[in-house]
Design a protein around this motif. Structure first.
Motif, PDB file in Angstrom:
ATOM      1  N   GLY A 116       1.864   4.066   6.519  1.00 17.97           N
ATOM      2  CA  GLY A 116       1.794   2.755   6.995  1.00 17.97           C
ATOM      3  C   GLY A 116       3.147   2.190   6.748  1.00 17.97           C
ATOM      4  N   SER A 173       0.854  -0.975   0.276  1.00 13.88           N
ATOM      5  CA  SER A 173       0.054   0.259   0.296  1.00 13.88           C
ATOM      6  C   SER A 173       0.856   1.255   0.275  1.00 13.88           C
ATOM      7  N   GLY A 184      -6.849   3.700   6.121  1.00 18.04           N
ATOM      8  CA  GLY A 184      -6.498   3.844   7.437  1.00 18.04           C
ATOM      9  C   GLY A 184      -7.785   3.287   7.215  1.00 18.04           C
TER      10      GLY A 184
HETATM   11  C1  LIG Z   1      -7.951  -4.974  12.276  1.00 23.44           C
HETATM   12  C2  LIG Z   1      -7.073  -4.999  11.293  1.00 23.44           C
HETATM   13  C3  LIG Z   1      -6.011  -5.534  11.055  1.00 23.44           C
HETATM   14  C4  LIG Z   1      -4.986  -5.433   9.614  1.00 23.44           C
HETATM   15  N1  LIG Z   1      -3.619  -6.164  10.680  1.00 23.44           N
HETATM   16  C5  LIG Z   1      -2.881  -5.773   9.604  1.00 23.44           C
HETATM   17  C6  LIG Z   1      -1.429  -6.769   9.719  1.00 23.44           C
HETATM   18  O1  LIG Z   1      -1.566  -7.255  10.505  1.00 23.44           O
HETATM   19  N2  LIG Z   1      -0.529  -6.499   8.698  1.00 23.44           N
HETATM   20  C7  LIG Z   1      -0.593  -6.215   7.258  1.00 23.44           C
HETATM   21  O2  LIG Z   1       0.177  -6.218   6.772  1.00 23.44           O
HETATM   22  N3  LIG Z   1      -1.577  -4.777   7.542  1.00 23.44           N
HETATM   23  C8  LIG Z   1      -2.899  -5.159   8.640  1.00 23.44           C
HETATM   24  N4  LIG Z   1      -3.865  -4.799   8.308  1.00 23.44           N
HETATM   25  C9  LIG Z   1      -3.869  -3.955   7.168  1.00 23.44           C
HETATM   26  C10 LIG Z   1      -3.146  -2.240   6.994  1.00 23.44           C
HETATM   27  O3  LIG Z   1      -3.936  -1.696   8.053  1.00 23.44           O
HETATM   28  C11 LIG Z   1      -3.608  -1.391   6.178  1.00 23.44           C
HETATM   29  O4  LIG Z   1      -3.545  -2.151   5.255  1.00 23.44           O
HETATM   30  C12 LIG Z   1      -3.250  -0.281   5.607  1.00 23.44           C
HETATM   31  O5  LIG Z   1      -4.301   0.784   4.994  1.00 23.44           O
HETATM   32  C13 LIG Z   1      -1.704   0.294   5.493  1.00 23.44           C
HETATM   33  O6  LIG Z   1      -1.151   1.322   5.313  1.00 23.44           O
HETATM   34  P1  LIG Z   1      -0.678   2.431   5.178  1.00 23.44           P
HETATM   35  O7  LIG Z   1      -0.734   3.604   5.748  1.00 23.44           O
HETATM   36  O8  LIG Z   1       0.726   1.499   4.095  1.00 23.44           O
HETATM   37  O9  LIG Z   1      -2.162   2.907   3.215  1.00 23.44           O
HETATM   38  P2  LIG Z   1      -2.828   3.566   3.434  1.00 23.44           P
HETATM   39  O10 LIG Z   1      -2.480   4.510   3.407  1.00 23.44           O
HETATM   40  O11 LIG Z   1      -3.758   3.627   4.792  1.00 23.44           O
HETATM   41  O12 LIG Z   1      -3.565   3.186   2.218  1.00 23.44           O
HETATM   42  C14 LIG Z   1      -3.299   3.795   0.738  1.00 23.44           C
HETATM   43  C15 LIG Z   1      -3.676   3.378  -0.618  1.00 23.44           C
HETATM   44  O13 LIG Z   1      -3.218   1.721   0.017  1.00 23.44           O
HETATM   45  C16 LIG Z   1      -4.637   0.769  -0.824  1.00 23.44           C
HETATM   46  N5  LIG Z   1      -4.065  -0.123   0.528  1.00 23.44           N
HETATM   47  C17 LIG Z   1      -4.458  -0.283   1.200  1.00 23.44           C
HETATM   48  N6  LIG Z   1      -3.661  -1.737   1.769  1.00 23.44           N
HETATM   49  C18 LIG Z   1      -3.554  -2.068   0.581  1.00 23.44           C
HETATM   50  C19 LIG Z   1      -3.160  -3.200   0.506  1.00 23.44           C
HETATM   51  N7  LIG Z   1      -2.868  -4.870   1.266  1.00 23.44           N
HETATM   52  N8  LIG Z   1      -2.583  -3.834  -0.736  1.00 23.44           N
HETATM   53  C20 LIG Z   1      -2.619  -2.682  -1.823  1.00 23.44           C
HETATM   54  N9  LIG Z   1      -3.655  -1.685  -1.449  1.00 23.44           N
HETATM   55  C21 LIG Z   1      -3.385  -0.939   0.322  1.00 23.44           C
HETATM   56  C22 LIG Z   1      -5.577   1.685  -0.012  1.00 23.44           C
HETATM   57  O14 LIG Z   1      -6.794   0.700  -0.920  1.00 23.44           O
HETATM   58  C23 LIG Z   1      -4.951   3.037  -0.555  1.00 23.44           C
HETATM   59  O15 LIG Z   1      -5.464   3.963  -1.704  1.00 23.44           O
HETATM   60  C24 LIG Z   1      -4.968  -4.102   8.576  1.00 23.44           C
HETATM   61  C25 LIG Z   1      -6.182  -3.528   9.640  1.00 23.44           C
HETATM   62  C26 LIG Z   1      -7.297  -3.631  10.319  1.00 23.44           C
HETATM   63  C27 LIG Z   1      -8.402  -3.010   9.694  1.00 23.44           C
END
Ligand SMILES: Cc1cc2nc3c(=O)[nH]c(=O)nc-3n(C[C@H](O)[C@H](O)[C@H](O)COP(=O)(O)OP(=O)(O)OC[C@H]3O[C@@H](n4cnc5c(N)ncnc54)[C@H](O)[C@@H]3O)c2cc1C
Length: 239
Positions: free
Chosen positions: A97, A93, A237
């Protein structure tokens, strides 16, 4: 007001300090292993992680930067005596994060909320639980000790050895941009599921919706299914 502006405003005010003192635990990164491209295993330790009650499937929220922005992860384990926990995070993503995970160095200070409840085994026996998800659900699958996983992943070639190394019986399905692979995920569930099988769905919102329909169409009762969207395309998020 945008998330960024809110966080910049919050980072300057006393509200952030108060919320931090009340809700966040301090820890340090003590180990960071790149398991596969875009997949990281991070260990945290700290006094504030001691004596904590944790249930497999609980979530933590890691604070990113000076404001109140957080991203959510699922601990694989928690040692309340040593005061340590670890989680597996993807960096597919393009967000803060992933940025934090990529650059998390040993010794770096971390603030986190939780653990708090999210998905749990409940009364189901581990071996009867199937996790259907993606890279974000790998940690959940390990935490629950699930009997089987069906995971949609970007690079199955890296995941076979990884699941083997972690002792996880998993069917890996390569993601396709048009979602044609969802039919393969359904097929992987097979027809031979026992009446005891429970399903936990976690990961991308669209996949969860698709598989929920597929499970219901097979007559799986809703009390045998639990689900939680971990992310949705275009949303940040999600929690
Ligand atoms: C209860 C809960 C538990 C979680 N546990 C985990 C965990 O153990 N490990 C883990 O890796 N994640 C986990 N996640 C997911 C993680 O919180 C999200 O993937 C998060 O959005 C990543 O943050 P970011 O700032 O990198 O991206 P964001 O700023 O949130 O998103 C940026 C862009 O990336 C996209 N995006 C988000 N996730 C993905 C993805 N996986 N693949 C492709 N595009 C994506 C979004 O749609 C957005 O367009 C969990 C989420 C929840 C709600």
């Amino acid at each position: 007001m945008s998330e960024t502006i809110l966080n910049q405003a919050a980072s300057k005010g006393p509200l952030t300090r108060l919320v931090t003192q009340l809700f966040f635990r301090k820890a340090r990164v003590t180990d960071h292993v790149v398991l596969a491209p875009a997949l990281h295993h991070i260990t945290l330790e700290g006094e504030a992680l001691k004596g904590v009650s944790w249930t497999a499937g609980d979530k933590i929220q890691i604070r990113l930067g000076a404001g109140l922005q957080t991203r959510t992860y699922t601990p694989i384990a928690w040692d309340p005596v040593v005061g340590s926990t670890s989680f597996v995070a993807q960096t597919l993503s393009p967000g803060p994060g992933s940025e934090w995970v990529t650059h998390a160095k040993n010794g770096a200070e971390v603030e986190l909320m939780g653990p708090r409840s999210s998905l749990a085994l409940g009364t189901s026996a581990k071996q009867d639980v199937w996790v259907l998800g993606d890279e974000t659900a790998f940690g959940l699958t390990l935490a629950l000790g699930a009997g089987r996983a069906v995971l949609e992943v970007d690079s199955p070639e890296h995941w076979g050895p990884l699941c083997h190394a972690w002792g996880l019986p998993a069917t890996l399905v390569a993601k396709q941009p048009d979602d044609a692979h969802l039919a393969r995920m359904e097929e992987s569930i097979g027809m031979s599921i026992s009446p005891q099988t429970h399903f936990i769905l976690a990961g991308r919102a669209n996949t969860i919706q698709h598989l929920l329909k597929a499970l219901r169409a097979r007559g799986i009762r809703s009390d045998r299914i639990r689900s939680k969207a971990y992310w949705a395309p275009g949303k940040t998020g999600l929690d």
